[in-house]
Design a protein around this motif. Structure first.
Motif, PDB file in Angstrom:
ATOM      1  N   ALA A   6       1.537 -15.122 -33.702  1.00  0.00           N
ATOM      2  CA  ALA A   6       2.957 -15.479 -33.684  1.00  0.00           C
ATOM      3  C   ALA A   6       3.691 -14.660 -32.631  1.00  0.00           C
ATOM      4  CB  ALA A   6       3.569 -15.263 -35.064  1.00  0.00           C
ATOM      5  N   THR A   7       3.405 -13.385 -32.572  1.00  0.00           N
ATOM      6  CA  THR A   7       4.045 -12.507 -31.590  1.00  0.00           C
ATOM      7  C   THR A   7       3.686 -12.934 -30.183  1.00  0.00           C
ATOM      8  OG1 THR A   7       4.019 -10.673 -33.149  1.00  0.00           O
ATOM      9  CG2 THR A   7       4.273 -10.113 -30.823  1.00  0.00           C
ATOM     10  N   ARG A   8       2.431 -13.225 -29.980  1.00  0.00           N
ATOM     11  CA  ARG A   8       1.992 -13.663 -28.657  1.00  0.00           C
ATOM     12  C   ARG A   8       2.663 -14.990 -28.265  1.00  0.00           C
ATOM     13  NH1 ARG A   8      -2.900 -13.032 -24.863  1.00  0.00           N
ATOM     14  NH2 ARG A   8      -2.507 -14.890 -23.680  1.00  0.00           N
ATOM     15  N   ALA A   9       2.746 -15.903 -29.211  1.00  0.00           N
ATOM     16  CA  ALA A   9       3.370 -17.196 -28.938  1.00  0.00           C
ATOM     17  C   ALA A   9       4.832 -17.014 -28.553  1.00  0.00           C
ATOM     18  CB  ALA A   9       3.252 -18.104 -30.165  1.00  0.00           C
ATOM     19  N   ARG A  10       5.521 -16.101 -29.211  1.00  0.00           N
ATOM     20  CA  ARG A  10       6.936 -15.869 -28.911  1.00  0.00           C
ATOM     21  C   ARG A  10       7.122 -15.340 -27.488  1.00  0.00           C
ATOM     22  NH1 ARG A  10       6.689 -13.768 -34.448  1.00  0.00           N
ATOM     23  NH2 ARG A  10       7.478 -15.432 -35.758  1.00  0.00           N
ATOM     24  N   GLY A  11       6.165 -14.585 -26.998  1.00  0.00           N
ATOM     25  CA  GLY A  11       6.265 -14.051 -25.646  1.00  0.00           C
ATOM     26  C   GLY A  11       5.855 -15.041 -24.561  1.00  0.00           C
ATOM     27  N   LEU A  37      -0.466 -24.914 -20.692  1.00  0.00           N
ATOM     28  CA  LEU A  37      -0.519 -26.127 -21.505  1.00  0.00           C
ATOM     29  C   LEU A  37      -1.791 -26.943 -21.340  1.00  0.00           C
ATOM     30  CD1 LEU A  37       3.163 -27.284 -20.837  1.00  0.00           C
ATOM     31  CD2 LEU A  37       2.284 -26.163 -22.889  1.00  0.00           C
ATOM     32  N   GLY A  38      -2.637 -26.563 -20.411  1.00  0.00           N
ATOM     33  CA  GLY A  38      -3.846 -27.327 -20.140  1.00  0.00           C
ATOM     34  C   GLY A  38      -4.906 -27.178 -21.216  1.00  0.00           C
ATOM     35  N   LYS A  39      -6.008 -27.879 -21.023  1.00  0.00           N
ATOM     36  CA  LYS A  39      -7.115 -27.894 -21.990  1.00  0.00           C
ATOM     37  C   LYS A  39      -7.624 -26.490 -22.305  1.00  0.00           C
ATOM     38  CE  LYS A  39     -11.594 -30.051 -22.727  1.00  0.00           C
ATOM     39  NZ  LYS A  39     -12.616 -30.938 -22.179  1.00  0.00           N
ATOM     40  N   GLU A  40      -7.663 -25.636 -21.314  1.00  0.00           N
ATOM     41  CA  GLU A  40      -8.116 -24.258 -21.502  1.00  0.00           C
ATOM     42  C   GLU A  40      -6.951 -23.274 -21.441  1.00  0.00           C
ATOM     43  OE1 GLU A  40     -11.356 -23.490 -22.157  1.00  0.00           O
ATOM     44  OE2 GLU A  40     -11.753 -25.644 -22.137  1.00  0.00           O
ATOM     45  N   GLY A  41      -5.728 -23.779 -21.630  1.00  0.00           N
ATOM     46  CA  GLY A  41      -4.530 -22.961 -21.502  1.00  0.00           C
ATOM     47  C   GLY A  41      -4.314 -22.007 -22.661  1.00  0.00           C
ATOM     48  N   THR A  42      -3.395 -21.087 -22.439  1.00  0.00           N
ATOM     49  CA  THR A  42      -3.069 -20.058 -23.425  1.00  0.00           C
ATOM     50  C   THR A  42      -2.550 -20.646 -24.729  1.00  0.00           C
ATOM     51  OG1 THR A  42      -2.434 -18.654 -21.563  1.00  0.00           O
ATOM     52  CG2 THR A  42      -1.783 -17.920 -23.726  1.00  0.00           C
ATOM     53  N   ALA A  49      -6.837 -21.432 -32.695  1.00  0.00           N
ATOM     54  CA  ALA A  49      -7.079 -20.313 -33.613  1.00  0.00           C
ATOM     55  C   ALA A  49      -6.398 -20.504 -34.965  1.00  0.00           C
ATOM     56  CB  ALA A  49      -6.597 -19.010 -32.969  1.00  0.00           C
ATOM     57  N   ILE A  50      -5.482 -21.425 -35.073  1.00  0.00           N
ATOM     58  CA  ILE A  50      -4.729 -21.615 -36.321  1.00  0.00           C
ATOM     59  C   ILE A  50      -5.628 -21.885 -37.536  1.00  0.00           C
ATOM     60  CG2 ILE A  50      -3.101 -23.165 -37.499  1.00  0.00           C
ATOM     61  CD1 ILE A  50      -1.466 -23.204 -34.946  1.00  0.00           C
ATOM     62  N   PRO A  51      -6.671 -22.713 -37.434  1.00  0.00           N
ATOM     63  CA  PRO A  51      -7.486 -22.987 -38.629  1.00  0.00           C
ATOM     64  C   PRO A  51      -8.161 -21.751 -39.236  1.00  0.00           C
ATOM     65  CG  PRO A  51      -7.914 -24.628 -36.956  1.00  0.00           C
ATOM     66  CD  PRO A  51      -7.067 -23.570 -36.325  1.00  0.00           C
ATOM     67  N   THR A  52      -8.245 -20.674 -38.500  1.00  0.00           N
ATOM     68  CA  THR A  52      -8.884 -19.475 -39.026  1.00  0.00           C
ATOM     69  C   THR A  52      -7.937 -18.628 -39.870  1.00  0.00           C
ATOM     70  OG1 THR A  52      -8.314 -18.120 -37.095  1.00  0.00           O
ATOM     71  CG2 THR A  52     -10.375 -19.376 -36.987  1.00  0.00           C
ATOM     72  N   LEU A  53      -6.684 -19.018 -39.954  1.00  0.00           N
ATOM     73  CA  LEU A  53      -5.670 -18.231 -40.645  1.00  0.00           C
ATOM     74  C   LEU A  53      -5.463 -18.720 -42.076  1.00  0.00           C
ATOM     75  CD1 LEU A  53      -2.987 -18.249 -37.797  1.00  0.00           C
ATOM     76  CD2 LEU A  53      -4.742 -16.519 -38.242  1.00  0.00           C
ATOM     77  N   SER A  54      -4.840 -17.864 -42.878  1.00  0.00           N
ATOM     78  CA  SER A  54      -4.476 -18.277 -44.236  1.00  0.00           C
ATOM     79  C   SER A  54      -3.304 -19.260 -44.147  1.00  0.00           C
ATOM     80  CB  SER A  54      -4.067 -17.055 -45.065  1.00  0.00           C
ATOM     81  OG  SER A  54      -2.808 -16.569 -44.627  1.00  0.00           O
ATOM     82  N   ALA A  64       5.726 -20.684 -34.455  1.00  0.00           N
ATOM     83  CA  ALA A  64       5.970 -19.938 -33.215  1.00  0.00           C
ATOM     84  C   ALA A  64       5.256 -20.581 -32.030  1.00  0.00           C
ATOM     85  CB  ALA A  64       5.514 -18.491 -33.381  1.00  0.00           C
ATOM     86  N   ILE A  65       4.044 -21.057 -32.249  1.00  0.00           N
ATOM     87  CA  ILE A  65       3.279 -21.690 -31.173  1.00  0.00           C
ATOM     88  C   ILE A  65       3.932 -23.009 -30.760  1.00  0.00           C
ATOM     89  CG2 ILE A  65       1.060 -22.733 -30.559  1.00  0.00           C
ATOM     90  CD1 ILE A  65      -0.224 -20.583 -32.459  1.00  0.00           C
ATOM     91  N   ASN A  66       4.397 -23.783 -31.730  1.00  0.00           N
ATOM     92  CA  ASN A  66       5.061 -25.048 -31.404  1.00  0.00           C
ATOM     93  C   ASN A  66       6.349 -24.825 -30.623  1.00  0.00           C
ATOM     94  OD1 ASN A  66       3.187 -26.873 -32.395  1.00  0.00           O
ATOM     95  ND2 ASN A  66       3.995 -26.737 -34.475  1.00  0.00           N
ATOM     96  N   VAL A  67       7.104 -23.800 -30.977  1.00  0.00           N
ATOM     97  CA  VAL A  67       8.321 -23.473 -30.225  1.00  0.00           C
ATOM     98  C   VAL A  67       7.950 -23.103 -28.789  1.00  0.00           C
ATOM     99  CG1 VAL A  67      10.191 -21.778 -30.001  1.00  0.00           C
ATOM    100  CG2 VAL A  67       9.705 -22.820 -32.218  1.00  0.00           C
TER     101      VAL A  67
END
Length: 90
Positions: A6-11, A37-42, A49-54, A64-67
């Motif tokens: 989330a922090t990384r996405a905000r930055g 935004l590309g296939k191998e983008g940040t 990585a979202i599916p690995t989270l609770s 945060a990533i969608n924003v």
């Protein structure tokens, strides 16, 4: 882990804007867009990585990533608009 996602996405929006300002031509703009935004983008990597989270972590990180993604898309869409010229401002 989600807090770092989330922090990384905000930055990312700030990072994308800074790199966009330094893009000097269409080719460099395309490279910057691809790196975020590309296939191998940040942002794509963060989304993967979202599916690995609770469940709770997914909500926070996903939001945060969608924003960041929408902000990045807006930045790049705005950067592609041609600058006004004297002929089309009248």
């Amino acid at each position: 882990m989600s807090e770092s996602l989330a922090t990384r996405a905000r930055g990312l929006a700030d990072e994308a804007a800074a790199k966009l300002r330094s893009a000097s031509d269409e080719a460099s703009l395309a490279r910057v867009k691809s790196s975020f935004l590309g296939k191998e983008g940040t942002i794509t990597a963060l989304l993967k990585a979202i599916p690995t989270l609770s469940v709770d972590e997914r909500r926070e990180a996903g939001s945060a990533i969608n924003v960041a993604k929408k902000s990045g898309e807006s930045f790049f869409a705005g950067a592609r608009r041609p600058a006004p010229t004297a002929a089309n401002t009248r």
